[in-house]
Scaffold this motif. Structure first.
Motif, short mmCIF file in Angstrom:
data_model
loop_
_atom_site.label_atom_id
_atom_site.label_comp_id
_atom_site.label_asym_id
_atom_site.label_seq_id
_atom_site.Cartn_x
_atom_site.Cartn_y
_atom_site.Cartn_z
N MET A 129 -1.35 46.95 -59.14
CA MET A 129 -0.60 47.85 -60.01
C MET A 129 -0.80 47.46 -61.47
SD MET A 129 1.40 50.14 -58.37
CE MET A 129 2.09 50.43 -56.74
N THR A 130 -0.79 46.15 -61.74
CA THR A 130 -0.98 45.67 -63.10
C THR A 130 -2.37 46.01 -63.61
OG1 THR A 130 0.57 43.85 -62.67
CG2 THR A 130 -0.88 43.63 -64.57
N ALA A 131 -3.38 45.81 -62.79
CA ALA A 131 -4.75 46.13 -63.18
C ALA A 131 -4.90 47.61 -63.47
CB ALA A 131 -5.72 45.69 -62.09
N HIS A 132 -4.35 48.44 -62.59
CA HIS A 132 -4.45 49.89 -62.80
C HIS A 132 -3.73 50.28 -64.09
CE1 HIS A 132 -4.80 54.11 -61.89
NE2 HIS A 132 -3.50 54.26 -62.06
N MET A 133 -2.56 49.73 -64.32
CA MET A 133 -1.82 50.00 -65.56
C MET A 133 -2.65 49.63 -66.79
SD MET A 133 1.67 48.08 -66.87
CE MET A 133 0.80 46.51 -67.11
N HIS A 137 -4.19 53.08 -68.05
CA HIS A 137 -3.13 53.66 -68.87
C HIS A 137 -2.99 52.99 -70.23
CE1 HIS A 137 -1.19 56.42 -65.92
NE2 HIS A 137 -1.84 55.64 -65.07
N VAL A 138 -3.02 51.65 -70.28
CA VAL A 138 -2.84 50.96 -71.56
C VAL A 138 -4.10 51.12 -72.42
CG1 VAL A 138 -2.40 48.74 -72.68
CG2 VAL A 138 -1.21 49.34 -70.56
N ARG A 139 -5.25 50.86 -71.84
CA ARG A 139 -6.53 51.10 -72.51
C ARG A 139 -7.56 51.43 -71.45
NH1 ARG A 139 -11.49 49.19 -74.06
NH2 ARG A 139 -12.07 49.44 -76.27
N SER A 140 -8.17 52.57 -71.58
CA SER A 140 -9.17 53.00 -70.60
C SER A 140 -10.42 52.15 -70.75
CB SER A 140 -9.50 54.48 -70.80
OG SER A 140 -10.47 54.91 -69.87
N LEU A 141 -10.72 51.38 -69.71
CA LEU A 141 -11.86 50.47 -69.76
C LEU A 141 -13.15 51.25 -69.51
CD1 LEU A 141 -12.21 47.41 -70.20
CD2 LEU A 141 -12.36 47.17 -67.72
N ARG A 266 2.38 45.58 -75.28
CA ARG A 266 3.26 44.70 -74.50
C ARG A 266 3.77 45.50 -73.29
NH1 ARG A 266 4.85 39.93 -72.57
NH2 ARG A 266 7.00 39.35 -73.01
N PRO A 267 2.87 45.82 -72.35
CA PRO A 267 3.24 46.67 -71.22
C PRO A 267 3.92 45.87 -70.11
CG PRO A 267 0.92 46.11 -71.07
CD PRO A 267 1.43 45.47 -72.33
N GLY A 268 4.82 46.52 -69.41
CA GLY A 268 5.51 45.90 -68.28
C GLY A 268 5.23 46.64 -67.00
N VAL A 269 4.75 45.93 -65.98
CA VAL A 269 4.38 46.61 -64.73
C VAL A 269 5.61 47.13 -64.00
CG1 VAL A 269 4.35 44.52 -63.28
CG2 VAL A 269 2.87 46.48 -62.71
N MET A 270 6.76 46.46 -64.13
CA MET A 270 7.96 46.96 -63.47
C MET A 270 8.36 48.31 -64.07
SD MET A 270 8.64 44.68 -61.16
CE MET A 270 10.36 44.76 -60.66
N ARG A 271 8.25 48.44 -65.38
CA ARG A 271 8.52 49.73 -66.03
C ARG A 271 7.49 50.76 -65.59
NH1 ARG A 271 9.54 53.96 -67.21
NH2 ARG A 271 10.36 54.87 -69.14
#
Length: 327
Positions: A129-133, A137-141, A266-271
Motif C-alpha cells: 500500500m505504501t509503495a502504491h501510494m 499518488h505522491v509522485r508518478s514514477l 509527508r504522506p501517511g499510508v493510514m490516511r
C-alpha cells in the motif's frame, strides 16, 4: 459459531516495549458487515512502535496493536455476501492485529489468490500500500527515474526497491552492513551505500552524474532527512515516510527553494487507506505485484507472546526483510 476466547497483545499505557501485555479476551460474534478472521500471520511494522510510544496517538487505551495480517475467515456477520467461511484473506490498516483471531470490517478484507501465502501477504500488505501510494499518488514514477531509498534491506525497503524497478527506475539505497548490501543487490538494487562508511549524498550525486535523484524516500527522519534533501535534483521530490531516528523537526521552506527548487511530501499510508477506493486500488496493486513474482523475505518469525522482542529488534535495526508474529 459462538463467542471465542482469543489471545491478544495490548498496551494499557504508552511506553517502551515492556508496555506490551499478553492478555485473553472474549471475542464477540462478528457484527453486521463484519467477518471473523482466524489469523495465520501478523505483520510487525514501525507504525506499531509509533502507536505504542504515543507518537501516533491511538483513539483510546487499552488497545491491541498491529495493523496487518492474514488468515482464514471462520464466521461472517449479517449482510456480508462477497466473502465465505474458509476463505483465505488478508488486510491492512485496521488496528488490532496482534491477536489469534479478530473481527474486521468486510470491506477491508481481500481474498488471497492461490499461490500467495499468508506469510507473504502479512509481510506485504501495508508495504505494498505504501509503495502504491508513493509511486502512483505522491509522485508518478517514470521509466528512467532515479530513486534513493534508505534502509534498502528492510521490509519496506525491499518492497519499494522491487516496485520501483518494476516501473523502470534506477535505485540507489543505503544499508548498514555488507550482508544487507548483498541482500538488497540480490533484489535488484543498482547501487548500495554502506552509510557508516560512505556519504550517501555524495554517492547519490555520483550515481546521477552530479544531478541528484528524481525521488528520495526517507523513513529515517531526524538529521538524515535534512541530508536527504541535498541528494534530490532540482524539481525532484523527497517523501518523508517515517522517523526511526527521531521526530521530523519543522523545516524552513528555504531548505526546499527557490535555489534547490525541490518538493517535500509527508504522506501517511493510514490516511491513504482511509479512502475505500484507494484501499481497494492499493490492495489490488499489491496482490498483482506478488502474483508477478515480487519477493517477500521473511527475516524473522516470532510467537505472538514475543511481540515485545519483535519491537526491540525492529527498533535496534536488527532485522532484514519482514518481521512476522505467529498467532
Amino acid at each position: 459459531m459462538s463467542k471465542s476466547l482469543v489471545q491478544q497483545v495490548a498496551i494499557h499505557a504508552c511506553g517502551d516495549a515492556s508496555a506490551l501485555r499478553v492478555q485473553q479476551a472474549e471475542l464477540p460474534l462478528p457484527g453486521p458487515g463484519e467477518v471473523r478472521v482466524r489469523q495465520s500471520a501478523v505483520g510487525v511494522n514501525f507504525v506499531d512502535i509509533y502507536h505504542r510510544t504515543g507518537l501516533y496517538p491511538l483513539p483510546a487505551l487499552p488497545a491491541v496493536l498491529g495493523v496487518e495480517g492474514a488468515g482464514v475467515i471462520e464466521a461472517i456477520g449479517a449482510g456480508v455476501e462477497a466473502l465465505t467461511v474458509g476463505q483465505r484473506v488478508a488486510y491492512a490498516g485496521v488496528v488490532g492485529a496482534y491477536a489469534t483471531a479478530r473481527n474486521l470490517p468486510a470491506q477491508r478484507v481481500v481474498a488471497l489468490p492461490d499461490g500467495i501465502t499468508a506469510e507473504q501477504a502479512a509481510g506485504a500488505m501495508l508495504r505494498g500500500m505504501t509503495a502504491h501510494m508513493l509511486f502512483a499518488h505522491v509522485r508518478s514514477l517514470q521509466p528512467g527515474d532515479t530513486v534513493l531509498l534508505h534502509a534498502a534491506a528492510g521490509g519496506l525497503g525491499l518492497v519499494l526497491l522491487q516496485w520501483a524497478k518494476s516501473l523502470g527506475a534506477r535505485v540507489i539505497g543505503t544499508v548498514g552492513s555488507r550482508a544487507k548490501a548483498d541482500l538488497a543487490l540480490s533484489h535488484g538494487l543498482d547501487r548500495a551505500v554502506l552509510y557508516r562508511e560512505e556519504d550517501f549524498v555524495a554517492a547519490a550525486k555520483d550515481f546521477t552524474q552530479g544531478a541528484g535523484v528524481h525521488y528520495a524516500i526517507d523513513g529515517i527522519g531526524g538529521e538524515t532527512l535534512l541530508r536527504t534533501l541535498e541528494a534530490v535534483r532540482a524539481y525532484g521530490m523527497a517523501a518523508s515516510v517515517g522517523q526511526v531516528a527521531g521526530a521530523v523537526a519543522p523545516l524552513d521552506p528555504a531548505l526546499l527553494g527557490p535555489s534547490r527548487s525541490i518538493a517535500l511530501a509527508r504522506p501517511g499510508v493510514m490516511r491513504f487507506m482511509s479512502d475505500a477506493q484507494r484501499y481497494r486500488e492499493g490492495a489490488a496493486a499489491t496482490l498483482a505485484h506478488l502474483s508477478a513474482g515480487m519477493k517477500i523475505m521473511i527475516g524473522k518469525e516470532l510467537t505472538l507472546a514475543q511481540a515485545a522482542q519483535a519491537h526491540r529488534m525492529l527498533e535496534a535495526g536488527e532485522t532484514t526483510g519482514s518481521l512476522l508474529l505467529r498467532p
